[in-house]
Write a protein that holds these residues in place. Structure first.
Motif, PDB file in Angstrom:
ATOM      1  N   THR A 139      -6.992  38.471 -11.984  1.00  0.00           N
ATOM      2  CA  THR A 139      -7.039  39.147 -10.695  1.00  0.00           C
ATOM      3  C   THR A 139      -6.275  38.327  -9.661  1.00  0.00           C
ATOM      4  O   THR A 139      -6.504  37.133  -9.501  1.00  0.00           O
ATOM      5  N   VAL A 140      -5.360  38.985  -8.971  1.00  0.00           N
ATOM      6  CA  VAL A 140      -4.563  38.322  -7.945  1.00  0.00           C
ATOM      7  C   VAL A 140      -5.228  38.545  -6.595  1.00  0.00           C
ATOM      8  O   VAL A 140      -5.539  39.666  -6.218  1.00  0.00           O
ATOM      9  N   VAL A 141      -5.448  37.453  -5.865  1.00  0.00           N
ATOM     10  CA  VAL A 141      -6.040  37.543  -4.543  1.00  0.00           C
ATOM     11  C   VAL A 141      -4.950  37.224  -3.525  1.00  0.00           C
ATOM     12  O   VAL A 141      -4.381  36.129  -3.536  1.00  0.00           O
TER      13      VAL A 141
END
Length: 166
Positions: A139-141
């Motif tokens: 997951t890219v934040v």
């Protein structure tokens, strides 16, 4: 030529057209699945022997077994130097099952991580936890963007548009 190079050549020789490539990987994945079923159902945490002996035992040619070693290498407690492996090389594969499951998720090799033999190795809760962990790691934040009229994050005291935002 090393066995690892033979494996790479074996792939190329059997993958000239897209149809040949699909057939090759279909057969390889089926053979690999049988091998993993054997490992998981017998809870084989450690596999020892010569490359040639293990390949014969698993009804694979040596270069094909080298493909298996290439795939499982990152899931071993101590990785192998694949370029140095020969037919008569004694190998000891000490498998980290949690790492193996996570690596199968990474590939993604559904035909392997969905095997029912995993029930003997990792609990359903542990597999769900490893899957969530894996998905969380992908997951890219995005960081909060600095507005052009806000103070510059570099600490200069100027507005972002007059400093680093130029």
């Amino acid at each position: 030529m090393s066995l690892y190079d033979e494996w790479k050549n074996y792939i190329e020789e059997n993958s000239k057209t897209e149809e040949e490539q699909n057939k090759f990987w279909e057969k390889y994945c089926a053979d690999e699945k049988v091998l993993y079923q054997k490992i998981l159902s017998n809870k084989l945490k450690i596999i020892e022997g010569t490359v040639e002996g293990l390949a014969n035992e698993n009804k694979m040619i040596a270069s094909q077994f080298m493909g298996f070693l290439d795939g499982i290498n990152d899931s071993l407690v101590t990785s192998l130097d694949l370029d140095g492996v020969a037919l008569d090389t004694d190998i000891k594969l000490e498998i980290d099952f949690e790492k193996l499951y996570t690596n199968m998720l990474t590939v993604p090799a559904e035909w392997l991580y969905s095997l029912e033999e995993w029930d003997n190795i990792l609990s359903e809760d542990k597999r769900v936890e490893l899957t969530k962990e894996y998905k969380r790691s992908k997951t890219v934040v995005n960081e909060v963007k600095v507005g052009r009229n806000e103070p510059c994050p570099c600490g200069s005291g100027k507005k972002f548009k007059k400093c680093c935002g130029r």
